[in-house]
Write a protein that holds these residues in place. Structure first.
Motif, mmCIF file in Angstrom:
data_model
loop_
_atom_site.group_PDB
_atom_site.id
_atom_site.type_symbol
_atom_site.label_atom_id
_atom_site.label_comp_id
_atom_site.label_asym_id
_atom_site.label_seq_id
_atom_site.Cartn_x
_atom_site.Cartn_y
_atom_site.Cartn_z
ATOM 1 N N ALA A 47 53.725 -5.561 69.480
ATOM 2 C CA ALA A 47 54.047 -3.822 69.523
ATOM 3 C C ALA A 47 53.100 -3.262 70.637
ATOM 4 C CB ALA A 47 53.522 -3.253 68.186
ATOM 5 N N ALA A 48 53.865 -1.983 70.797
ATOM 6 C CA ALA A 48 53.082 -1.082 71.940
ATOM 7 C C ALA A 48 52.852 -0.213 71.111
ATOM 8 C CB ALA A 48 54.300 -0.971 73.202
ATOM 9 N N LEU A 74 59.822 11.506 75.709
ATOM 10 C CA LEU A 74 58.572 10.617 75.925
ATOM 11 C C LEU A 74 58.634 9.169 75.320
ATOM 12 C CD1 LEU A 74 55.618 10.201 76.821
ATOM 13 C CD2 LEU A 74 55.206 11.550 74.571
ATOM 14 N N PHE A 75 59.190 9.290 74.230
ATOM 15 C CA PHE A 75 59.128 7.988 73.280
ATOM 16 C C PHE A 75 60.310 6.988 74.084
ATOM 17 C CE2 PHE A 75 56.240 9.790 70.736
ATOM 18 C CZ PHE A 75 55.758 8.633 70.144
ATOM 19 N N THR A 76 61.436 7.586 74.825
ATOM 20 C CA THR A 76 62.534 6.708 75.566
ATOM 21 C C THR A 76 61.808 6.040 76.400
ATOM 22 O OG1 THR A 76 64.268 8.306 74.908
ATOM 23 C CG2 THR A 76 64.528 6.917 76.755
ATOM 24 N N ALA A 91 57.737 -0.673 76.809
ATOM 25 C CA ALA A 91 57.377 -1.754 75.631
ATOM 26 C C ALA A 91 58.419 -2.982 75.931
ATOM 27 C CB ALA A 91 57.799 -1.277 74.297
ATOM 28 N N ALA A 92 59.616 -2.756 76.195
ATOM 29 C CA ALA A 92 60.617 -3.661 76.411
ATOM 30 C C ALA A 92 60.162 -4.561 77.859
ATOM 31 C CB ALA A 92 61.956 -3.238 76.592
ATOM 32 N N LYS A 93 59.688 -4.038 78.873
ATOM 33 C CA LYS A 93 59.245 -4.687 79.853
ATOM 34 C C LYS A 93 58.141 -5.478 79.744
ATOM 35 C CE LYS A 93 61.170 -1.103 83.099
ATOM 36 N NZ LYS A 93 60.821 -0.046 84.005
ATOM 37 N N ALA A 113 57.819 -6.319 70.705
ATOM 38 C CA ALA A 113 59.070 -6.195 69.911
ATOM 39 C C ALA A 113 59.545 -4.816 69.419
ATOM 40 C CB ALA A 113 58.808 -7.263 68.588
ATOM 41 N N CYS A 114 58.225 -3.844 69.234
ATOM 42 C CA CYS A 114 58.628 -2.554 68.855
ATOM 43 C C CYS A 114 57.520 -1.654 69.547
ATOM 44 C CB CYS A 114 58.645 -2.583 67.469
ATOM 45 S SG CYS A 114 57.178 -2.960 66.590
ATOM 46 N N VAL A 115 57.784 -0.256 69.052
ATOM 47 C CA VAL A 115 56.853 0.679 69.629
ATOM 48 C C VAL A 115 56.656 1.374 67.983
ATOM 49 C CG1 VAL A 115 56.571 3.264 70.622
ATOM 50 C CG2 VAL A 115 58.069 1.181 71.642
ATOM 51 N N ILE A 116 55.293 1.548 67.912
ATOM 52 C CA ILE A 116 54.527 2.188 66.765
ATOM 53 C C ILE A 116 53.672 3.217 67.323
ATOM 54 C CG2 ILE A 116 54.621 0.171 65.514
ATOM 55 C CD1 ILE A 116 51.824 0.018 65.832
#
Length: 271
Positions: A20-21, A102-104, A110-112, A116-119
Protein backbone atom coordinates in the motif's frame (compact mmCIF):
# COMPACT_ATOMS: atom_id res chain seq x y z
CA UNK A 1 -16.60 -3.27 19.68
CA UNK A 2 -13.94 -2.59 22.34
CA UNK A 3 -10.55 -1.03 21.67
CA UNK A 4 -8.72 -4.35 21.52
CA UNK A 5 -11.15 -5.64 18.90
CA UNK A 6 -10.79 -2.44 16.87
CA UNK A 7 -7.00 -2.74 16.87
CA UNK A 8 -7.22 -6.37 15.81
CA UNK A 9 -9.66 -5.50 13.05
CA UNK A 10 -7.33 -2.77 11.78
CA UNK A 11 -4.39 -5.18 11.71
CA UNK A 12 -6.45 -7.75 9.82
CA UNK A 13 -7.49 -5.14 7.25
CA UNK A 14 -3.89 -4.10 6.70
CA UNK A 15 -2.64 -7.69 6.40
CA UNK A 16 -5.13 -8.21 3.61
CA UNK A 17 -3.75 -5.35 1.49
CA UNK A 18 -0.51 -7.03 0.36
CA UNK A 19 1.09 -3.62 -0.32
CA UNK A 20 0.00 0.00 0.00
CA UNK A 21 0.80 3.67 -0.49
CA UNK A 22 -0.27 5.75 2.51
CA UNK A 23 -1.44 9.32 1.94
CA UNK A 24 0.64 10.82 4.72
CA UNK A 25 0.25 14.32 6.13
CA UNK A 26 2.14 13.82 9.38
CA UNK A 27 -0.96 14.30 11.53
CA UNK A 28 -2.08 12.04 14.36
CA UNK A 29 -4.29 9.82 12.22
CA UNK A 30 -2.06 9.26 9.19
CA UNK A 31 1.01 8.82 11.41
CA UNK A 32 -0.69 6.04 13.38
CA UNK A 33 -1.92 4.42 10.17
CA UNK A 34 1.48 4.59 8.49
CA UNK A 35 3.38 3.23 11.49
CA UNK A 36 0.90 0.38 12.02
CA UNK A 37 0.90 -0.51 8.32
CA UNK A 38 4.69 -0.47 8.24
CA UNK A 39 4.89 -2.79 11.25
CA UNK A 40 2.62 -5.28 9.49
CA UNK A 41 3.67 -4.98 5.84
CA UNK A 42 7.24 -3.73 6.20
CA UNK A 43 8.81 -2.38 3.01
CA UNK A 44 5.62 -3.13 1.08
CA UNK A 45 4.34 0.16 2.49
CA UNK A 46 5.51 3.66 1.65
CA UNK A 47 4.26 7.18 2.36
CA UNK A 48 3.17 9.77 -0.18
CA UNK A 49 3.21 13.35 1.07
CA UNK A 50 1.92 16.30 -0.93
CA UNK A 51 3.72 19.61 -0.70
CA UNK A 52 1.11 22.32 -1.16
CA UNK A 53 0.35 25.89 -0.10
CA UNK A 54 -2.58 24.82 2.06
CA UNK A 55 -0.30 22.81 4.38
CA UNK A 56 2.05 24.65 6.77
CA UNK A 57 5.75 24.10 6.14
CA UNK A 58 6.13 22.89 9.72
CA UNK A 59 3.70 20.03 9.05
CA UNK A 60 5.66 18.95 5.99
CA UNK A 61 8.95 19.01 7.90
CA UNK A 62 7.49 16.93 10.71
CA UNK A 63 6.14 14.40 8.21
CA UNK A 64 9.61 13.99 6.72
CA UNK A 65 11.17 13.64 10.18
CA UNK A 66 8.65 10.94 11.10
CA UNK A 67 9.54 8.82 8.07
CA UNK A 68 13.26 9.24 8.66
CA UNK A 69 12.90 8.29 12.32
CA UNK A 70 11.08 5.04 11.56
CA UNK A 71 12.89 4.14 8.35
CA UNK A 72 9.81 4.40 6.15
CA UNK A 73 10.14 5.22 2.46
CA UNK A 74 8.54 8.55 1.61
CA UNK A 75 7.73 10.05 -1.78
CA UNK A 76 7.01 13.79 -1.77
CA UNK A 77 5.05 15.35 -4.60
CA UNK A 78 4.32 18.97 -5.46
CA UNK A 79 0.60 19.66 -5.74
CA UNK A 80 -0.72 23.12 -6.67
CA UNK A 81 -4.37 22.99 -5.71
CA UNK A 82 -4.80 26.62 -6.81
CA UNK A 83 -4.51 25.34 -10.38
CA UNK A 84 -7.25 22.76 -9.84
CA UNK A 85 -10.39 23.97 -11.60
CA UNK A 86 -13.00 25.06 -9.07
CA UNK A 87 -10.73 25.16 -6.04
CA UNK A 88 -9.87 28.87 -5.78
CA UNK A 89 -13.53 29.83 -6.26
CA UNK A 90 -14.10 28.19 -2.87
CA UNK A 91 -17.55 26.70 -3.28
CA UNK A 92 -18.87 24.16 -0.75
CA UNK A 93 -17.50 21.51 -3.15
CA UNK A 94 -13.93 22.85 -2.80
CA UNK A 95 -12.70 19.87 -0.81
CA UNK A 96 -14.21 17.44 -3.30
CA UNK A 97 -12.44 18.87 -6.35
CA UNK A 98 -9.15 19.12 -4.45
CA UNK A 99 -9.23 15.57 -3.07
CA UNK A 100 -10.28 14.19 -6.45
CA UNK A 101 -7.25 15.76 -8.14
CA UNK A 102 -4.84 15.01 -5.29
CA UNK A 103 -5.74 11.36 -4.86
CA UNK A 104 -5.78 10.78 -8.60
CA UNK A 105 -2.13 11.84 -8.52
CA UNK A 106 -1.37 9.70 -5.48
CA UNK A 107 -2.93 6.67 -7.19
CA UNK A 108 -0.62 7.22 -10.16
CA UNK A 109 2.40 7.37 -7.85
CA UNK A 110 1.23 4.20 -6.10
CA UNK A 111 0.85 2.31 -9.37
CA UNK A 112 4.29 3.39 -10.62
CA UNK A 113 5.88 2.15 -7.40
CA UNK A 114 4.13 -1.19 -7.23
CA UNK A 115 1.59 -0.51 -4.48
CA UNK A 116 -1.60 -2.55 -4.74
CA UNK A 117 -3.74 0.22 -3.27
CA UNK A 118 -3.84 3.66 -1.65
CA UNK A 119 -4.98 4.11 1.95
CA UNK A 120 -5.67 7.25 3.96
CA UNK A 121 -6.29 8.27 7.55
CA UNK A 122 -9.96 9.26 7.91
CA UNK A 123 -11.50 7.95 11.13
CA UNK A 124 -15.05 7.28 12.32
CA UNK A 125 -15.46 10.79 13.75
CA UNK A 126 -14.97 12.29 10.29
CA UNK A 127 -18.44 11.08 9.35
CA UNK A 128 -19.96 13.66 11.69
CA UNK A 129 -19.21 16.80 9.65
CA UNK A 130 -19.63 18.07 6.12
CA UNK A 131 -16.65 16.53 4.31
CA UNK A 132 -17.21 16.29 0.55
CA UNK A 133 -13.60 15.17 0.13
CA UNK A 134 -14.59 11.78 1.55
CA UNK A 135 -16.89 11.32 -1.41
CA UNK A 136 -13.98 11.81 -3.81
CA UNK A 137 -11.88 9.33 -1.86
CA UNK A 138 -14.63 6.73 -2.06
CA UNK A 139 -15.17 7.31 -5.78
CA UNK A 140 -11.48 6.69 -6.45
CA UNK A 141 -11.46 3.42 -4.54
CA UNK A 142 -9.08 4.68 -1.84
CA UNK A 143 -9.34 2.70 1.40
CA UNK A 144 -9.81 4.21 4.87
CA UNK A 145 -8.72 1.41 7.23
CA UNK A 146 -9.10 3.40 10.46
CA UNK A 147 -12.72 4.16 9.68
CA UNK A 148 -13.36 0.62 8.44
CA UNK A 149 -12.09 -0.70 11.79
CA UNK A 150 -14.36 1.66 13.72
CA UNK A 151 -11.56 3.75 15.24
CA UNK A 152 -12.36 7.20 16.62
CA UNK A 153 -9.93 10.08 17.15
CA UNK A 154 -9.73 9.21 20.85
CA UNK A 155 -8.93 5.58 20.05
CA UNK A 156 -6.14 6.67 17.70
CA UNK A 157 -4.59 8.97 20.30
CA UNK A 158 -4.68 6.19 22.91
CA UNK A 159 -3.08 3.62 20.59
CA UNK A 160 -0.51 6.17 19.36
CA UNK A 161 0.53 6.90 22.92
CA UNK A 162 0.86 3.18 23.68
CA UNK A 163 3.11 2.84 20.61
CA UNK A 164 5.30 5.71 21.82
CA UNK A 165 4.40 8.03 18.95
CA UNK A 166 4.88 11.71 19.75
CA UNK A 167 1.98 12.46 17.42
CA UNK A 168 -0.54 11.12 19.95
CA UNK A 169 -0.95 14.63 21.40
CA UNK A 170 -0.52 16.60 18.20
CA UNK A 171 -3.22 19.28 17.72
CA UNK A 172 -5.79 18.58 15.04
CA UNK A 173 -4.81 20.13 11.73
CA UNK A 174 -6.79 20.83 8.60
CA UNK A 175 -6.22 22.38 5.19
CA UNK A 176 -5.57 26.11 5.58
CA UNK A 177 -8.22 26.78 2.93
CA UNK A 178 -10.81 25.72 5.51
CA UNK A 179 -10.15 29.03 7.30
CA UNK A 180 -11.64 31.05 4.43
CA UNK A 181 -15.45 31.46 4.15
CA UNK A 182 -17.14 29.75 1.23
CA UNK A 183 -17.43 32.13 -1.71
CA UNK A 184 -14.32 34.15 -0.84
CA UNK A 185 -11.49 33.55 -3.30
CA UNK A 186 -8.57 31.45 -2.09
CA UNK A 187 -5.13 32.87 -2.90
CA UNK A 188 -1.58 31.92 -2.02
CA UNK A 189 -1.22 35.20 -0.12
CA UNK A 190 -4.23 34.49 2.10
CA UNK A 191 -3.01 30.98 2.87
CA UNK A 192 0.44 32.24 3.87
CA UNK A 193 -1.11 35.00 6.00
CA UNK A 194 -3.19 32.41 7.88
CA UNK A 195 -0.25 30.02 8.23
CA UNK A 196 1.99 32.67 9.80
CA UNK A 197 -0.76 33.88 12.14
CA UNK A 198 -1.44 30.37 13.44
CA UNK A 199 2.27 29.65 13.73
CA UNK A 200 2.67 32.69 15.98
CA UNK A 201 -0.27 31.68 18.19
CA UNK A 202 1.14 28.18 18.60
CA UNK A 203 4.49 29.70 19.54
CA UNK A 204 2.62 31.71 22.20
CA UNK A 205 1.67 28.40 23.80
CA UNK A 206 -1.93 27.97 22.64
CA UNK A 207 -2.59 24.29 22.03
CA UNK A 208 -5.39 24.23 19.46
CA UNK A 209 -5.63 27.16 17.07
CA UNK A 210 -7.59 28.37 14.07
CA UNK A 211 -7.37 31.81 12.46
CA UNK A 212 -10.45 32.26 10.28
CA UNK A 213 -10.05 34.96 7.64
CA UNK A 214 -13.32 36.89 7.37
CA UNK A 215 -12.68 39.55 4.71
CA UNK A 216 -9.94 41.61 6.40
CA UNK A 217 -10.60 40.30 9.92
CA UNK A 218 -8.78 37.55 11.81
CA UNK A 219 -11.31 35.56 13.87
CA UNK A 220 -9.22 33.58 16.34
CA UNK A 221 -10.47 30.28 17.73
CA UNK A 222 -8.67 28.80 20.73
CA UNK A 223 -9.79 26.48 23.53
CA UNK A 224 -12.11 28.32 25.98
CA UNK A 225 -9.91 27.33 28.92
CA UNK A 226 -7.08 29.30 27.30
CA UNK A 227 -9.08 32.53 27.03
CA UNK A 228 -7.51 33.98 30.22
CA UNK A 229 -4.04 33.65 28.68
CA UNK A 230 -5.15 35.45 25.52
CA UNK A 231 -6.68 38.28 27.57
CA UNK A 232 -3.50 38.93 29.53
CA UNK A 233 -2.37 42.37 28.43
CA UNK A 234 1.10 41.31 27.26
CA UNK A 235 -0.23 38.40 25.19
CA UNK A 236 -3.20 40.34 23.84
CA UNK A 237 -1.01 43.21 22.66
CA UNK A 238 1.55 40.85 21.10
CA UNK A 239 -1.15 38.96 19.20
CA UNK A 240 -2.77 42.16 17.99
CA UNK A 241 0.52 43.72 16.89
CA UNK A 242 1.75 40.59 15.11
CA UNK A 243 -1.48 39.88 13.24
CA UNK A 244 -1.82 43.52 12.21
CA UNK A 245 1.70 43.33 10.80
CA UNK A 246 0.63 40.27 8.80
CA UNK A 247 -2.04 42.36 7.09
CA UNK A 248 -5.20 41.81 9.11
CA UNK A 249 -7.19 45.04 9.60
CA UNK A 250 -9.02 43.70 12.65
CA UNK A 251 -8.20 40.97 15.18
CA UNK A 252 -11.02 39.29 17.12
CA UNK A 253 -11.49 36.36 19.51
CA UNK A 254 -14.39 33.99 18.83
CA UNK A 255 -16.10 33.66 22.22
CA UNK A 256 -17.45 30.18 21.41
CA UNK A 257 -13.90 28.93 21.11
CA UNK A 258 -12.25 26.35 18.88
CA UNK A 259 -14.41 23.84 17.05
CA UNK A 260 -13.61 21.80 13.99
CA UNK A 261 -15.26 22.91 10.74
CA UNK A 262 -16.81 26.10 12.07
CA UNK A 263 -16.95 27.54 8.55
CA UNK A 264 -19.53 24.85 7.77
CA UNK A 265 -21.93 26.58 10.15
CA UNK A 266 -22.85 28.91 7.27
CA UNK A 267 -23.73 26.15 4.80
CA UNK A 268 -27.48 26.46 5.32
CA UNK A 269 -27.26 30.17 4.53
CA UNK A 270 -25.42 29.42 1.29
CA UNK A 271 -27.96 26.81 0.26
Amino acid sequence: MNNTDKKTELENILRGLDSAAVAFSGGTDSSFLLKTAHEILGDKVFAVTARMKAVPEKELSEAEEFCLKYGIKQICIDFDMLNVEGFAANTPERCYVCKKALFTGIKEIAAKNGAACVIEGSNLDDEGDYRPGLRAIKELGVRSPLKEAGLTKTDIRVFSREMGLDTWKKPSMACLASRIPYGDEITAEKLKQIELAEKFLLECGFTQVRVRLCRDTARIEILPEEFPVMLEEKTREAVYKTLKALGFSYVTLDIKGYRSGSMNETLEDIK
